[in-house]
Motif scaffolding. Structure first.
Motif, PDB file in Angstrom:
ATOM      1  N   THR A 113      36.143  39.799  42.618  1.00 26.85           N
ATOM      2  CA  THR A 113      37.342  40.749  42.544  1.00 26.85           C
ATOM      3  C   THR A 113      36.570  41.851  41.499  1.00 26.85           C
ATOM      4  OG1 THR A 113      38.043  39.316  40.950  1.00 26.85           O
ATOM      5  CG2 THR A 113      39.213  39.243  42.644  1.00 26.85           C
ATOM      6  N   ASP A 114      35.426  41.578  40.821  1.00 24.02           N
ATOM      7  CA  ASP A 114      34.857  42.716  39.988  1.00 24.02           C
ATOM      8  C   ASP A 114      34.357  43.564  40.908  1.00 24.02           C
ATOM      9  OD1 ASP A 114      33.114  40.714  40.704  1.00 24.02           O
ATOM     10  OD2 ASP A 114      31.876  41.017  38.976  1.00 24.02           O
ATOM     11  N   GLU A 115      34.059  43.342  42.177  1.00 22.65           N
ATOM     12  CA  GLU A 115      33.248  44.156  42.951  1.00 22.65           C
ATOM     13  C   GLU A 115      34.524  45.095  43.674  1.00 22.65           C
ATOM     14  OE1 GLU A 115      31.090  41.980  45.523  1.00 22.65           O
ATOM     15  OE2 GLU A 115      29.688  41.010  44.095  1.00 22.65           O
ATOM     16  N   ILE A 116      35.669  44.379  43.915  1.00 22.18           N
ATOM     17  CA  ILE A 116      36.717  45.029  44.513  1.00 22.18           C
ATOM     18  C   ILE A 116      37.584  46.051  43.640  1.00 22.18           C
ATOM     19  CG2 ILE A 116      38.922  44.510  45.676  1.00 22.18           C
ATOM     20  CD1 ILE A 116      37.860  42.157  46.447  1.00 22.18           C
ATOM     21  N   GLN A 117      37.575  45.612  42.396  1.00 14.52           N
ATOM     22  CA  GLN A 117      38.351  46.745  41.494  1.00 14.52           C
ATOM     23  C   GLN A 117      37.743  46.363  40.045  1.00 14.52           C
ATOM     24  OE1 GLN A 117      42.493  46.031  40.659  1.00 14.52           O
ATOM     25  NE2 GLN A 117      42.710  48.240  40.031  1.00 14.52           N
ATOM     26  N   PRO A 118      36.486  46.961  39.817  1.00 18.89           N
ATOM     27  CA  PRO A 118      35.798  47.136  38.770  1.00 18.89           C
ATOM     28  C   PRO A 118      36.626  47.498  37.566  1.00 18.89           C
ATOM     29  CG  PRO A 118      34.439  48.224  40.311  1.00 18.89           C
ATOM     30  CD  PRO A 118      35.834  47.798  40.795  1.00 18.89           C
ATOM     31  N   THR A 119      36.606  46.979  36.241  1.00 18.91           N
ATOM     32  CA  THR A 119      36.971  47.626  35.042  1.00 18.91           C
ATOM     33  C   THR A 119      37.050  48.944  34.914  1.00 18.91           C
ATOM     34  OG1 THR A 119      36.580  45.341  33.992  1.00 18.91           O
ATOM     35  CG2 THR A 119      37.629  47.194  32.635  1.00 18.91           C
ATOM     36  N   GLY A 120      38.361  49.534  34.806  1.00 18.45           N
ATOM     37  CA  GLY A 120      38.411  50.861  34.580  1.00 18.45           C
ATOM     38  C   GLY A 120      38.926  51.803  35.723  1.00 18.45           C
ATOM     39  N   THR A 121      38.864  51.070  37.070  1.00 19.03           N
ATOM     40  CA  THR A 121      38.930  51.871  38.278  1.00 19.03           C
ATOM     41  C   THR A 121      40.727  51.412  38.690  1.00 19.03           C
ATOM     42  OG1 THR A 121      38.282  49.964  39.606  1.00 19.03           O
ATOM     43  CG2 THR A 121      36.544  51.628  39.146  1.00 19.03           C
ATOM     44  N   LEU A 122      41.271  52.331  39.283  1.00 21.46           N
ATOM     45  CA  LEU A 122      42.575  52.296  39.829  1.00 21.46           C
ATOM     46  C   LEU A 122      42.767  51.928  41.087  1.00 21.46           C
ATOM     47  CD1 LEU A 122      45.569  52.833  38.894  1.00 21.46           C
ATOM     48  CD2 LEU A 122      45.602  54.918  39.699  1.00 21.46           C
ATOM     49  N   ILE A 123      42.137  52.579  41.868  1.00 23.35           N
ATOM     50  CA  ILE A 123      42.083  52.144  43.636  1.00 23.35           C
ATOM     51  C   ILE A 123      41.013  51.112  43.716  1.00 23.35           C
ATOM     52  CG2 ILE A 123      42.067  53.164  45.709  1.00 23.35           C
ATOM     53  CD1 ILE A 123      43.139  55.684  44.753  1.00 23.35           C
ATOM     54  N   PRO A 124      41.388  49.967  44.275  1.00 16.31           N
ATOM     55  CA  PRO A 124      40.568  48.773  44.627  1.00 16.31           C
ATOM     56  C   PRO A 124      39.670  49.395  46.075  1.00 16.31           C
ATOM     57  CG  PRO A 124      42.791  48.294  45.383  1.00 16.31           C
ATOM     58  CD  PRO A 124      42.884  49.418  44.482  1.00 16.31           C
ATOM     59  N   LYS A 125      38.457  48.841  46.085  1.00 13.71           N
ATOM     60  CA  LYS A 125      37.730  48.999  47.193  1.00 13.71           C
ATOM     61  C   LYS A 125      38.108  47.883  48.127  1.00 13.71           C
ATOM     62  CE  LYS A 125      33.647  50.181  44.450  1.00 13.71           C
ATOM     63  NZ  LYS A 125      32.240  49.793  44.105  1.00 13.71           N
ATOM     64  N   ILE A 126      37.825  48.315  49.448  1.00 14.04           N
ATOM     65  CA  ILE A 126      38.329  47.456  50.642  1.00 14.04           C
ATOM     66  C   ILE A 126      37.173  46.511  50.790  1.00 14.04           C
ATOM     67  CG2 ILE A 126      39.322  47.410  53.133  1.00 14.04           C
ATOM     68  CD1 ILE A 126      41.183  48.851  50.907  1.00 14.04           C
ATOM     69  N   ARG A 127      37.237  45.242  50.379  1.00 12.38           N
ATOM     70  CA  ARG A 127      36.208  44.396  50.669  1.00 12.38           C
ATOM     71  C   ARG A 127      37.178  42.855  50.952  1.00 12.38           C
ATOM     72  NH1 ARG A 127      31.260  45.553  46.587  1.00 12.38           N
ATOM     73  NH2 ARG A 127      30.927  47.750  47.360  1.00 12.38           N
ATOM     74  N   ARG A 128      36.415  42.188  51.621  1.00 14.29           N
ATOM     75  CA  ARG A 128      37.034  40.700  51.717  1.00 14.29           C
ATOM     76  C   ARG A 128      37.004  40.134  50.445  1.00 14.29           C
ATOM     77  NH1 ARG A 128      35.994  36.513  56.788  1.00 14.29           N
ATOM     78  NH2 ARG A 128      37.797  35.710  56.532  1.00 14.29           N
ATOM     79  N   VAL A 129      38.376  39.785  49.953  1.00 20.05           N
ATOM     80  CA  VAL A 129      38.460  38.974  48.496  1.00 20.05           C
ATOM     81  C   VAL A 129      38.296  37.511  48.955  1.00 20.05           C
ATOM     82  CG1 VAL A 129      40.848  38.640  49.014  1.00 20.05           C
ATOM     83  CG2 VAL A 129      39.773  38.566  46.587  1.00 20.05           C
ATOM     84  N   ARG A 130      37.138  36.966  47.963  1.00 18.43           N
ATOM     85  CA  ARG A 130      36.831  35.398  48.187  1.00 18.43           C
ATOM     86  C   ARG A 130      37.200  34.713  46.773  1.00 18.43           C
ATOM     87  NH1 ARG A 130      31.894  34.434  47.840  1.00 18.43           N
ATOM     88  NH2 ARG A 130      31.034  36.439  46.937  1.00 18.43           N
ATOM     89  N   MET A 131      37.936  33.645  47.047  1.00 21.05           N
ATOM     90  CA  MET A 131      38.339  32.600  45.961  1.00 21.05           C
ATOM     91  C   MET A 131      37.976  31.355  46.442  1.00 21.05           C
ATOM     92  SD  MET A 131      42.248  34.501  45.709  1.00 21.05           S
ATOM     93  CE  MET A 131      42.696  33.241  44.322  1.00 21.05           C
ATOM     94  N   ALA A 132      37.832  30.411  45.333  1.00 23.64           N
ATOM     95  CA  ALA A 132      38.149  29.018  45.689  1.00 23.64           C
ATOM     96  C   ALA A 132      38.573  28.284  44.592  1.00 23.64           C
ATOM     97  CB  ALA A 132      36.279  28.546  45.469  1.00 23.64           C
ATOM     98  N   PHE A 133      39.508  27.158  45.300  1.00 20.88           N
ATOM     99  CA  PHE A 133      40.417  26.297  44.217  1.00 20.88           C
ATOM    100  C   PHE A 133      39.628  25.006  44.231  1.00 20.88           C
ATOM    101  CE2 PHE A 133      42.865  29.635  45.528  1.00 20.88           C
ATOM    102  CZ  PHE A 133      44.042  29.564  44.609  1.00 20.88           C
ATOM    103  N   GLY A 134      39.327  24.555  42.819  1.00 17.52           N
ATOM    104  CA  GLY A 134      38.616  23.212  42.603  1.00 17.52           C
ATOM    105  C   GLY A 134      39.638  22.216  42.879  1.00 17.52           C
ATOM    106  N   ALA A 135      39.060  20.806  42.747  1.00 13.41           N
ATOM    107  CA  ALA A 135      39.861  19.846  42.649  1.00 13.41           C
ATOM    108  C   ALA A 135      40.562  19.695  41.343  1.00 13.41           C
ATOM    109  CB  ALA A 135      39.222  18.350  43.057  1.00 13.41           C
ATOM    110  N   PRO A 136      41.941  19.214  41.555  1.00 13.97           N
ATOM    111  CA  PRO A 136      42.849  19.080  40.268  1.00 13.97           C
ATOM    112  C   PRO A 136      42.379  17.975  39.183  1.00 13.97           C
ATOM    113  CG  PRO A 136      43.979  18.590  42.209  1.00 13.97           C
ATOM    114  CD  PRO A 136      42.813  18.583  42.894  1.00 13.97           C
ATOM    115  N   LEU A 137      42.224  18.581  38.010  1.00 14.33           N
ATOM    116  CA  LEU A 137      41.734  17.823  36.670  1.00 14.33           C
ATOM    117  C   LEU A 137      42.985  17.167  35.974  1.00 14.33           C
ATOM    118  CD1 LEU A 137      39.169  20.537  35.429  1.00 14.33           C
ATOM    119  CD2 LEU A 137      38.719  18.493  37.045  1.00 14.33           C
ATOM    120  N   ASP A 138      43.011  15.610  35.804  1.00 11.88           N
ATOM    121  CA  ASP A 138      43.868  15.317  35.156  1.00 11.88           C
ATOM    122  C   ASP A 138      43.359  14.466  33.767  1.00 11.88           C
ATOM    123  OD1 ASP A 138      46.094  13.361  34.473  1.00 11.88           O
ATOM    124  OD2 ASP A 138      45.916  11.989  36.025  1.00 11.88           O
ATOM    125  N   PHE A 139      44.118  15.151  32.905  1.00 13.46           N
ATOM    126  CA  PHE A 139      43.908  14.798  31.379  1.00 13.46           C
ATOM    127  C   PHE A 139      44.718  13.930  30.652  1.00 13.46           C
ATOM    128  CE2 PHE A 139      42.063  19.134  32.186  1.00 13.46           C
ATOM    129  CZ  PHE A 139      40.874  18.727  31.915  1.00 13.46           C
TER     130      PHE A 139
END
Length: 253
Positions: free
Chosen positions: A154-180
């Motif tokens: 997301t720092d490539e899609i919308q770097p700090t200080g920019t208003l309009i995001p770049k059109i790129r494929r956003v990538r995210m990863a969700f890890g396994a739940p942690l039980d404390f």
């Protein structure tokens, strides 16, 4: 009602079409019960993509100024944050951090999903920084499972200080739940809170592939924004700080 309209009819479908999300591990988010999404923080857009990708309603907190802007821009921003379930918190006083945690704790005690950035602020350079122990207190007080969420570009899609995001494929990863829950008897123990926080940050480091720095991001930002506020040698040491698995100092929260 507006939340569901925005997420499933208006903004959600549009973002999926434009940014073509590549999301891994979304099934790791429990279908019910209290859940904390602990995310790394690279961009303003993190608070847009994360709640829109998760099937359940996700509540983040944001500074109250986002809800009080003037004109068309201010109105649109206010409607967006309200529509995505974001709750305003007054960050002008000394109790701001506690007010934010109290708000998220209420969400969790109602069986909801709370989003939090353990680093406390956006990364100034893309690296992953030392987590603050508020996320651990939330987990212990609520009994919620913690799902680490890595925002990968997301720092490539919308770097700090920019208003309009770049059109790129956003990538995210969700890890396994942690039980404390094994730490239930140690609520309020700052050493336990630090250990839990470090475990969460380690999982974020593995998921994101980002270098980890065992220093608070706010300290580096201070050295950048206020030259002289941090001694030059200390500022340079922060910039070059390597990852250390044993660098836990519980008293420094």
């Amino acid at each position: 009602m507006f939340y569901w309209l925005l997420k499933y009819v208006l903004l959600g479908p549009l973002l999926r079409l434009v940014f073509r999300p590549d999301v891994r591990g979304l099934g790791n988010v429990p279908a019910d019960g209290p859940v904390i999404l602990a995310c790394n923080h690279l961009s303003f857009s993190d608070s847009i993509f994360t709640p829109l990708m998760v099937k359940r309603r996700v509540t983040f907190v944001a500074k109250a100024e986002y809800f009080t802007g003037k004109g068309i821009k201010g109105k649109l921003m206010r409607q967006f944050f309200l529509g995505t379930g974001t709750i305003p918190v007054d960050r002008s006083g000394g109790q701001a951090a506690q007010a934010a945690l109290d708000t998220l704790l209420r969400v969790l005690r109602e069986g909801g999903v709370a989003g939090i950035y353990p680093e406390g602020t956006r990364s100034p350079d893309g690296r992953l920084y030392r987590g603050k122990t508020g996320v651990a207190r939330l987990a212990l007080e609520s009994g919620a499972r913690v799902v680490p969420v890595a925002l990968l570009n997301t720092d490539e899609i919308q770097p700090t200080g920019t208003l309009i995001p770049k059109i790129r494929r956003v990538r995210m990863a969700f890890g396994a739940p942690l039980d404390f829950s094994r730490y239930d008897a140690a609520r309020g123990d700052r050493f336990v809170e630090r250990a839990i926080t470090d475990e969460i940050m380690y999982e974020l480091m593995v998921l994101s592939g980002r270098p980890y720095v065992d220093v608070y991001a706010s300290k580096l930002k201070t050295s950048i924004e206020m030259p002289g506020a941090v001694p030059a040698e200390r500022s340079e040491a922060i910039r070059q700080q390597p990852f250390r698995r044993d660098a836990s100092t519980p008293a420094d929260r």
